[in-house]
Design a protein around this motif. Structure first.
Motif, short mmCIF file in Angstrom:
data_model
loop_
_atom_site.label_atom_id
_atom_site.label_comp_id
_atom_site.label_asym_id
_atom_site.label_seq_id
_atom_site.Cartn_x
_atom_site.Cartn_y
_atom_site.Cartn_z
N UNK A 41 0.81 -1.22 0.00
CA UNK A 41 0.00 0.00 0.00
C UNK A 41 0.84 1.28 0.00
N UNK A 42 2.15 1.15 0.23
CA UNK A 42 3.04 2.31 0.28
C UNK A 42 3.80 2.56 -1.02
N UNK A 43 3.70 1.63 -1.96
CA UNK A 43 4.52 1.73 -3.18
C UNK A 43 4.27 3.05 -3.90
N UNK A 44 3.03 3.45 -4.05
CA UNK A 44 2.74 4.71 -4.75
C UNK A 44 3.39 5.90 -4.06
N UNK A 45 3.29 5.96 -2.75
CA UNK A 45 3.89 7.07 -2.01
C UNK A 45 5.42 7.01 -2.08
N UNK A 46 5.98 5.80 -2.02
CA UNK A 46 7.44 5.67 -2.07
C UNK A 46 7.97 6.05 -3.44
N UNK A 47 7.28 5.67 -4.49
CA UNK A 47 7.78 5.98 -5.83
C UNK A 47 7.53 7.42 -6.24
N UNK A 48 6.45 8.02 -5.73
CA UNK A 48 6.12 9.38 -6.17
C UNK A 48 6.45 10.46 -5.15
N UNK A 49 6.60 10.06 -3.90
CA UNK A 49 6.83 11.05 -2.85
C UNK A 49 5.53 11.66 -2.35
N UNK A 50 4.39 11.08 -2.77
CA UNK A 50 3.08 11.59 -2.35
C UNK A 50 2.85 11.28 -0.87
N UNK A 51 1.85 11.92 -0.31
CA UNK A 51 1.49 11.68 1.09
C UNK A 51 0.98 10.24 1.22
N UNK A 52 1.45 9.51 2.23
CA UNK A 52 1.02 8.12 2.38
C UNK A 52 -0.42 8.02 2.88
N UNK A 53 -1.08 6.96 2.49
CA UNK A 53 -2.45 6.71 2.93
C UNK A 53 -2.44 6.19 4.37
N UNK A 54 -3.57 6.25 5.04
CA UNK A 54 -3.64 5.67 6.39
C UNK A 54 -3.29 4.18 6.41
N UNK A 55 -3.70 3.44 5.38
CA UNK A 55 -3.36 2.02 5.31
C UNK A 55 -1.85 1.84 5.19
N UNK A 56 -1.21 2.67 4.38
CA UNK A 56 0.25 2.62 4.25
C UNK A 56 0.90 2.83 5.61
N UNK A 57 0.46 3.84 6.34
CA UNK A 57 1.06 4.12 7.64
C UNK A 57 0.84 2.98 8.62
N UNK A 58 -0.32 2.37 8.57
CA UNK A 58 -0.58 1.21 9.44
C UNK A 58 0.40 0.10 9.13
N UNK A 59 0.60 -0.15 7.84
CA UNK A 59 1.53 -1.22 7.42
C UNK A 59 2.97 -0.86 7.79
N UNK A 60 3.34 0.42 7.63
CA UNK A 60 4.70 0.85 8.01
C UNK A 60 4.94 0.60 9.49
N UNK A 61 3.96 0.94 10.31
CA UNK A 61 4.11 0.74 11.76
C UNK A 61 4.19 -0.74 12.09
N UNK A 62 3.39 -1.55 11.42
CA UNK A 62 3.41 -2.99 11.68
C UNK A 62 4.74 -3.61 11.26
N UNK A 63 5.28 -3.15 10.16
CA UNK A 63 6.50 -3.74 9.62
C UNK A 63 7.78 -3.09 10.15
N UNK A 64 7.67 -2.03 10.95
CA UNK A 64 8.87 -1.33 11.43
C UNK A 64 9.86 -2.23 12.19
N UNK A 65 9.42 -3.26 12.92
CA UNK A 65 10.41 -4.15 13.54
C UNK A 65 11.26 -4.91 12.51
N UNK A 66 10.83 -4.92 11.27
CA UNK A 66 11.53 -5.64 10.20
C UNK A 66 12.50 -4.76 9.42
N UNK A 67 12.52 -3.46 9.71
CA UNK A 67 13.29 -2.53 8.89
C UNK A 67 14.76 -2.93 8.79
N UNK A 68 15.39 -3.36 9.88
CA UNK A 68 16.81 -3.74 9.80
C UNK A 68 17.00 -4.92 8.86
#
Length: 99
Positions: A41-68
Motif C-alpha cells: 500500500x506504500x509503493x505509490x507514495x514511495x515511488x512518487x513522494x506523495x502523502x502516504x495513505x492511512x493504510x500505508x502508515x498502518x503497514x509501516x508501523x506494523x513492519x517497522x520491527x523488520x526494517x533492519x
C-alpha cells in the motif's frame, strides 16, 4: 532515608522500566511476520513522494520491527532508505532504526 539509598532505588526502578520496555519490544517484534509485500500500500507514495495513505502508515508501523532485516537485504533496502521512503516513514511517524 539516605540520599545514596534513594539513588540506588531510583536506578533500580529505571532498570526495571528499561527491561520491561525491551521485553515489550521483543514480544512485539517476534509477533510480526516480516513480509515486504505488506508494504505494497506504500509503493505509490514511495515511488512518487506523495502523502502516504492511512493504510500505508498502518503497514509501516506494523513492519517497522523488520526494517533492519529489509535494510540488510539489497533487494528491499530501497523500501526503507530511499529519499521518498524516508519521507513516507517520517509522515507515518515511524523511525528508521540504526542497524
Amino acid at each position: 532515608m539516605k540520599a545514596s539509598s534513594i539513588l540506588v532505588l531510583a536506578a533500580a526502578a529505571a532498570l526495571v522500566l528499561v527491561l520491561a520496555h525491551e521485553a515489550e519490544v521483543s514480544m512485539a517484534a517476534s509477533a510480526v511476520t516480516c513480509k515486504p509485500t505488506e508494504l505494497n500500500p506504500c509503493i505509490g507514495a514511495i515511488t512518487s513522494g506523495a502523502r502516504p495513505s492511512p493504510l500505508c502508515c498502518t503497514k509501516m508501523k506494523q513492519q517497522s520491527p523488520c526494517f533492519c532485516q529489509y535494510i540488510k537485504n539489497p533487494d528491499y533496502k530501497k523500501i526503507v532508505t530511499s529519499p521518498n521512503a524516508k519521507k513516507v516513514v517520517t509522515a507515518c511517524g515511524v523511525s528508521i532504526p540504526k542497524c
